[in-house]
Design a protein around this motif. Sequence first.
Motif, PDB file in Angstrom:
ATOM      1  N   PHE A 176       0.818  -1.212   0.000  1.00  0.00           N
ATOM      2  CA  PHE A 176       0.000   0.000   0.000  1.00  0.00           C
ATOM      3  C   PHE A 176       0.855   1.267   0.000  1.00  0.00           C
ATOM      4  CE2 PHE A 176      -2.679  -3.205   2.063  1.00  0.00           C
ATOM      5  CZ  PHE A 176      -3.738  -3.199   1.176  1.00  0.00           C
ATOM      6  N   THR A 177       2.156   1.096  -0.195  1.00  0.00           N
ATOM      7  CA  THR A 177       3.024   2.260  -0.175  1.00  0.00           C
ATOM      8  C   THR A 177       3.733   2.401  -1.510  1.00  0.00           C
ATOM      9  OG1 THR A 177       5.010   1.094   0.486  1.00  0.00           O
ATOM     10  CG2 THR A 177       3.540   1.804   2.238  1.00  0.00           C
ATOM     11  N   ASP A 178       4.405   3.509  -1.653  1.00  0.00           N
ATOM     12  CA  ASP A 178       5.187   3.737  -2.855  1.00  0.00           C
ATOM     13  C   ASP A 178       6.648   3.467  -2.543  1.00  0.00           C
ATOM     14  OD1 ASP A 178       5.935   4.560  -5.374  1.00  0.00           O
ATOM     15  OD2 ASP A 178       6.275   6.601  -4.689  1.00  0.00           O
ATOM     16  N   ASN A 204      10.308   2.512  -2.625  1.00  0.00           N
ATOM     17  CA  ASN A 204      11.267   2.210  -3.681  1.00  0.00           C
ATOM     18  C   ASN A 204      12.666   2.436  -3.154  1.00  0.00           C
ATOM     19  OD1 ASN A 204      11.907   5.008  -3.950  1.00  0.00           O
ATOM     20  ND2 ASN A 204       9.977   5.232  -5.053  1.00  0.00           N
ATOM     21  N   LEU A 205      13.630   2.372  -4.031  1.00  0.00           N
ATOM     22  CA  LEU A 205      15.030   2.422  -3.591  1.00  0.00           C
ATOM     23  C   LEU A 205      15.342   3.683  -2.797  1.00  0.00           C
ATOM     24  CD1 LEU A 205      17.667   0.881  -3.861  1.00  0.00           C
ATOM     25  CD2 LEU A 205      18.184   2.266  -5.840  1.00  0.00           C
ATOM     26  N   TYR A 206      14.676   4.795  -3.128  1.00  0.00           N
ATOM     27  CA  TYR A 206      15.082   6.076  -2.552  1.00  0.00           C
ATOM     28  C   TYR A 206      14.488   6.340  -1.185  1.00  0.00           C
ATOM     29  CZ  TYR A 206      15.779   6.464  -7.503  1.00  0.00           C
ATOM     30  OH  TYR A 206      16.129   6.198  -8.772  1.00  0.00           O
ATOM     31  N   ASN A 207      13.380   5.666  -0.872  1.00  0.00           N
ATOM     32  CA  ASN A 207      12.701   6.092   0.347  1.00  0.00           C
ATOM     33  C   ASN A 207      12.553   4.969   1.366  1.00  0.00           C
ATOM     34  OD1 ASN A 207      10.699   4.502  -0.650  1.00  0.00           O
ATOM     35  ND2 ASN A 207       9.406   6.160  -1.356  1.00  0.00           N
ATOM     36  N   THR A 208      13.421   3.967   1.318  1.00  0.00           N
ATOM     37  CA  THR A 208      13.264   2.889   2.287  1.00  0.00           C
ATOM     38  C   THR A 208      13.520   3.377   3.705  1.00  0.00           C
ATOM     39  OG1 THR A 208      15.488   2.265   1.686  1.00  0.00           O
ATOM     40  CG2 THR A 208      13.720   0.867   0.890  1.00  0.00           C
ATOM     41  N   GLY A 209      14.242   4.482   3.848  1.00  0.00           N
ATOM     42  CA  GLY A 209      14.507   4.998   5.185  1.00  0.00           C
ATOM     43  C   GLY A 209      13.302   5.695   5.795  1.00  0.00           C
ATOM     44  N   GLN A 210      12.349   6.093   4.952  1.00  0.00           N
ATOM     45  CA  GLN A 210      11.221   6.865   5.477  1.00  0.00           C
ATOM     46  C   GLN A 210      10.190   5.975   6.147  1.00  0.00           C
ATOM     47  OE1 GLN A 210       9.454   9.558   2.677  1.00  0.00           O
ATOM     48  NE2 GLN A 210      11.441   9.998   1.765  1.00  0.00           N
ATOM     49  N   ALA A 211       9.407   6.615   7.036  1.00  0.00           N
ATOM     50  CA  ALA A 211       8.339   5.866   7.687  1.00  0.00           C
ATOM     51  C   ALA A 211       7.312   5.469   6.642  1.00  0.00           C
ATOM     52  CB  ALA A 211       7.697   6.721   8.755  1.00  0.00           C
ATOM     53  N   LEU A 212       6.692   4.303   6.850  1.00  0.00           N
ATOM     54  CA  LEU A 212       5.722   3.816   5.870  1.00  0.00           C
ATOM     55  C   LEU A 212       4.561   4.787   5.707  1.00  0.00           C
ATOM     56  CD1 LEU A 212       5.527   0.008   6.588  1.00  0.00           C
ATOM     57  CD2 LEU A 212       6.734   1.190   4.778  1.00  0.00           C
ATOM     58  N   SER A 213       4.208   5.468   6.796  1.00  0.00           N
ATOM     59  CA  SER A 213       3.052   6.366   6.708  1.00  0.00           C
ATOM     60  C   SER A 213       3.349   7.541   5.782  1.00  0.00           C
ATOM     61  CB  SER A 213       2.673   6.852   8.096  1.00  0.00           C
ATOM     62  OG  SER A 213       3.802   7.431   8.709  1.00  0.00           O
ATOM     63  N   ASP A 214       4.640   7.876   5.601  1.00  0.00           N
ATOM     64  CA  ASP A 214       4.982   8.997   4.721  1.00  0.00           C
ATOM     65  C   ASP A 214       4.794   8.655   3.259  1.00  0.00           C
ATOM     66  OD1 ASP A 214       5.636  10.361   6.909  1.00  0.00           O
ATOM     67  OD2 ASP A 214       7.808  10.284   6.635  1.00  0.00           O
ATOM     68  N   ILE A 215       4.896   7.354   2.942  1.00  0.00           N
ATOM     69  CA  ILE A 215       4.856   6.987   1.529  1.00  0.00           C
ATOM     70  C   ILE A 215       3.606   6.168   1.220  1.00  0.00           C
ATOM     71  CG2 ILE A 215       7.323   7.097   1.059  1.00  0.00           C
ATOM     72  CD1 ILE A 215       7.582   4.235   1.838  1.00  0.00           C
ATOM     73  N   TRP A 216       2.612   6.291   2.081  1.00  0.00           N
ATOM     74  CA  TRP A 216       1.362   5.549   1.922  1.00  0.00           C
ATOM     75  C   TRP A 216       0.639   6.019   0.670  1.00  0.00           C
ATOM     76  CZ3 TRP A 216       0.337   1.559   4.979  1.00  0.00           C
ATOM     77  CH2 TRP A 216      -0.950   1.003   4.917  1.00  0.00           C
ATOM     78  N   VAL A 217       0.238   5.091  -0.197  1.00  0.00           N
ATOM     79  CA  VAL A 217      -0.509   5.509  -1.381  1.00  0.00           C
ATOM     80  C   VAL A 217      -1.844   4.773  -1.481  1.00  0.00           C
ATOM     81  CG1 VAL A 217       1.500   6.142  -2.734  1.00  0.00           C
ATOM     82  CG2 VAL A 217       0.631   3.812  -2.845  1.00  0.00           C
ATOM     83  N   GLY A 218      -2.196   4.052  -0.441  1.00  0.00           N
ATOM     84  CA  GLY A 218      -3.473   3.342  -0.464  1.00  0.00           C
ATOM     85  C   GLY A 218      -3.500   2.284  -1.541  1.00  0.00           C
ATOM     86  N   LEU A 219      -4.584   2.255  -2.317  1.00  0.00           N
ATOM     87  CA  LEU A 219      -4.755   1.172  -3.287  1.00  0.00           C
ATOM     88  C   LEU A 219      -4.136   1.485  -4.647  1.00  0.00           C
ATOM     89  CD1 LEU A 219      -8.402   0.140  -2.465  1.00  0.00           C
ATOM     90  CD2 LEU A 219      -6.351  -1.203  -2.096  1.00  0.00           C
TER      91      LEU A 219
END
Lengths: 686, 292
Positions: A412-414, A416-431
Motif C-alpha cells: 500500500f506504499t510507494d 522504492n530504492l530512494y525512500n526505504t529509510g522513510q516511515a511507511l506512513s509517509d509513503i502511503w498511497v493506499g490502493l
Amino acid sequence: MAPQRTGDEQNDVAAHALGERGHTQALHSTGGRPSGGSSGPGAPHRGRVFVGLSLALGLSLAIAHGLLAGALDKMSTERADRQSLVSLRALEDLVQRAGGSGDAVRAVVSTWKEQLPPGSAVRVIAFSGIQLEASTFPEDQGERAAPRRLSREEKPLYDRGQRLRAAVETNREEGSARKLEVETEALPDGRRLLSAPVEVDGSVVGMVELATAPLAAPLKPGMLATLAFFLVPLAVCGAAAFVVRRQGLLVAMSVVLLAAGLGGYVSYSLGTLGSEVHATQTLVASQLQAMAQRAQAVMAERQLAAEPALQPGNWDADQFRRPLGLVTPAGEVNEAVVSARVAELRSGAGRALGGLGALALAVLLFIGMGGLARTVETVVEYRTAYLYIAPAMVGMLVLVFFPFFYGITLSFTDSNLYNTGQALSDIWVGLRNYVEILGDFNIARRAQDGSLVFNYLNFYYTLFFTVVWTVTNVTIGVTVGLALALMLNVQGLALRPVYRVLLILPWAMPNYITALIWKGMFHQQFGVVNHVIRMFGGQGLAWYDTPTTSFLTALATNGWLSFPFMMVVSLGALTSIPNELYEAARVDGASRWQQFKSITLPSLKPALVPAVILSVVWTFNMFNIIFLVTEGEPSNSTEILVTQAYKFAFQRYRYGYAAAYSTVIFGILLLYSVVQNRMSRATEAA
Amino acid sequence: MFSRRDGVPHWPLHVLLTGFTLFTLYPILWVITIAFSGKQSLAIATIPEEPSFLDQVRAVMPWPETWSFSNFVSVMRDQPFGQWMFNSAVIALGTTVVGVFLACTAAYAFSRFKFAGQRAGMMAFLVSQMFPGTLMLIPLYIILVQWLGLGSSRFGLMIVYATTSIPFSVWMLKGYFDTIPKDLEEAALIEGASVGKIFWTIILPLAKPAVAVTALFSFMTSWNEFILAATFMDQETMYTAPVGLRFFVGGFSQQWGYFAAGSIIVSVPVVVLFLFLQKYLVSGLTAGSVKG
C-alpha cells in the motif's frame, strides 16, 4: 537413575505430558495485584486498571520519546550535513571553474580554507595522475603537502572517487537518480566527511572532500515534558481509584487519561519538530547567502570564469543532486515548500503516533479488563509445551509471518530504492498500486500493419502467459510421466530398475543447474540444439529472439525437469493395483482398452490428482527456469508472474509495486486452493 | 495400452525406453563432456569451415575430443569456487542443525501436548507454505539487509533457510512422532524421568529415521537454493555455489568449462542423496502435507 526432582515438579510434568490440565496456579495469585492499594473486594480490579494505564502510557510515551529523539538526532545530523554540503558545493563550483587541477585550484582551496569553521578541512583529488591536488588536512602538511601522487595506503580515497564517478555516469546513462552522487561518512572523532565529484566539460575529473568540524551538541528532546505527561494522568487515575467505585467507569476514565497524556505529548513533540525544521531552513539559507557572497568574491579575486552565473539554489540539493527547493535561488527560505514539508512531517508523525495510541489503548484494555491475567494463567498452565514450541514460533514470527504482513503493508506504499529509510506512513498511497496493476487493460494494440503488439509489462498478459505456461507444462509432465510409468510397469520387463534410476535423474539434479545447462544447449551459435538442426540441413535459430521460440526453450527445460515426478507417482500407484482385477476382467472378456479405462485410470486417480494439484502450484511458481533460461527475453514477453514481481523489485526497484504484485499472486493461489479444495471435496462426496 | 499381462512383446518397449533414456541423459552427458574437455567453449567439438555430415554428428556426440581434468583443477585452484562451496557447506550444515532442532522440539510439542493454540499453530505452519516467495523476499531483504545489516552474511542466509524449512519439517516429524506409542513415555514418567529426558533419550532415538530424512531434506533445499542467495549475497567471496555457478555463465562471462565442472562437483552429492531419499519424498509430498 534416581529422580533428582521435587515431588511437586514431577507431578506437574507428568500432568502435562499425559495431556491433563493441572490447576497449577489460581487466577488471583498471577493477576496484576497492586503493590499497595486498599484491600476492599474490588481492589485488585481497580489496581489492574491503574497498572494497565501506567504500563500503556509509560510504554507508549517511552516509544514516542524515542521516536522524537531519533527524529531530532536525524535532524541535527541533516542540519550539519546540509550546511557542510553547501560549503562543499560552493567549493566544488569554484574548483570546477578553476579547471579541476593545477595552481588555480590550490589558490582557491587556500583562500577557501579561511571561510571554514576551525577544525574542518578540505582536499581536492584529480583522477589524472591519481594526484592529491590540494589539501588542508593536518596529515597532508610538511613533506606530505599537496600536490603529490596518492600513496598506496590512500587507495580508499581513490576508490571513493571512482565510485562517485561511476555513480554520476550511471545516473546520466539511465537518466535517473539511482546512485548517490555524494558520499557521507562518519569519522571516528565525531566529524563527518563529505565527498562530491567534480565535473569539467561534462566528465568527472576529480573529487572534493570536506571534513566538517565536530558536530555541535545534537538536539535532544526534554525529559521534563515526557515525565509530566506521564505522571499527571497517573496521579489523576490514582486519585480517582479511591473515589470511583464502578469498574466500567474507571476503565473509561483511564482511556480518557491515556488519550490526554499521549495526545498532549504528541502535540508537544510535533511542535518541537516543526520549529526545528524551520530553524534548519533558516540556518541553511543564511549559509547559502554567505557562501554565495564569498564565492563571488573569490571568483573576482582569482579571475575565474563568471559564466555560467553562480546558482546557489542548486547547492540546496539532496545526495542524488535533485534540488530540494527548500531555499529559493536567491537564498531566501521558501516558506511554501517548508510549510508543506512540515505539514507532511506532521501528518506522517501523527499517523505513526496514532498507531502507537491504538496499541497503547489495546494494552490498557488488555490489562485493565483482565486479559493479561488470563494469558499468564494459560502460559503457566501449558508452560512445557510452550517452551518446546517457542524457539520455532519465534523464528517463524520474525522471519515468516512478520515479513508476510510487512510485505502486504508495503503493497500500500510507494516504497522504492530512494525512500526505504522513510516511515511507511509517509509513503502511503493506499490502493494505487493495485489500481495500477489490475486496472490497466492496455494489453495489446494494433500496429500500423495490422499486427497485434502486446504490452508485455501488462499484468493480464503475464497472467495469460503464466496460465499457458502452467497448463502446457503440467500436460506434458503428466502425459510423458504416465506413458513412461505404463511402459515400466509391464511385468517381467528386463532392466526395469536401471531405466527407473536413469529416468529419475533430471529430478535429482539441482534445477538451477538444469536451467543453465539447457540455456547453453539453446545457444544460437554453439548450442547443441542448433547443431542438430544444422545436421539435418536446417538453419540455426536465434531461440531467444521471438516469444514463441523463447517459450519453447523454457517448455523443453521444464518438461525435461518435471516428468520424473509424475512418473514416480504413477508408477507407485500402478504397482499397488492388484493383479487379480485384470485377471477377472480378462475372464469377463474385457479388451485392453476397457481394462485401462475401467481399472487402471480409476486406480491412478487418487495418486495423480494430488500430484497434479501440487505440480500446478509448483509450475505456477517455477521461478528458476524462467529467470535463468529465457530471462524474460525478448523484452519481458516470457516472464511469469513471480519473475515479473522479482524484476519489479530488484531490477526496477519498485518495492511497493512489487509487493502489491506479489499480493495479487498470493490472492490467485489462495483462490486456486479454495476452489480446488471445494472441487476435491465434491468429487469425494460423489 | 500395456497392461500387466504376459505376452506383450518387450522389444518395442525397450526401443522406446532406451530412446527416451538417452534423450533424458543427453544434457547430463553433454555437461560431463564439456567438463572433461578441458576447454571453456560451449561446443563439444570444433567444426571445420565446410563441415561434412560426419563432422556435424561429431559436434553433437557427447564425447570430448581430448580428456582432461584441467577444468576441475582450475575451478578449484584458480577460481573462488572452493570458497563458494565452503560457504554453501557452512550454510547448508548450519541450516540443517538449527532447522532440525527447532522442528523437532516444535513437532514434539504438537504431537504430545494438548495446549491452547495448538490447532491454530499447525494451521499457521500450513498456511505459511502458501506465501509466494517474492512477497516474502522484499520484506526479508529490507529486514535482513537494511535493518539488521546481514547482507552478504552466511548467518543471515542460514537463519532464513532454517526458519522457512520449519513448517515442512514439523509436519513430517509430527506425523512420525504420532506413531511412537505413548506407553513408552508413560513408563518413563513413572520411573521419574523428566520431559526433557524423555525427549532426548527416548523420542529422538526412536525417531531417528524421520529426523534423518528431515535433516537430509533441509540440507538439500538449502544446498540447492538460488533466489534468496542471489539476492542477499552481493560480494563475490560470499557467493554460495549456485550463485557462483551462475556467475560463470551469466552476463558477459562464458566460462562453460568451469560451469560444467562446478555443476558436477555440486550435483554429485545431492543426486546421490536424492536417489536415496526419493521414496520418502514422494510419500511425504503426495500425502498433501506440503503445498508449494
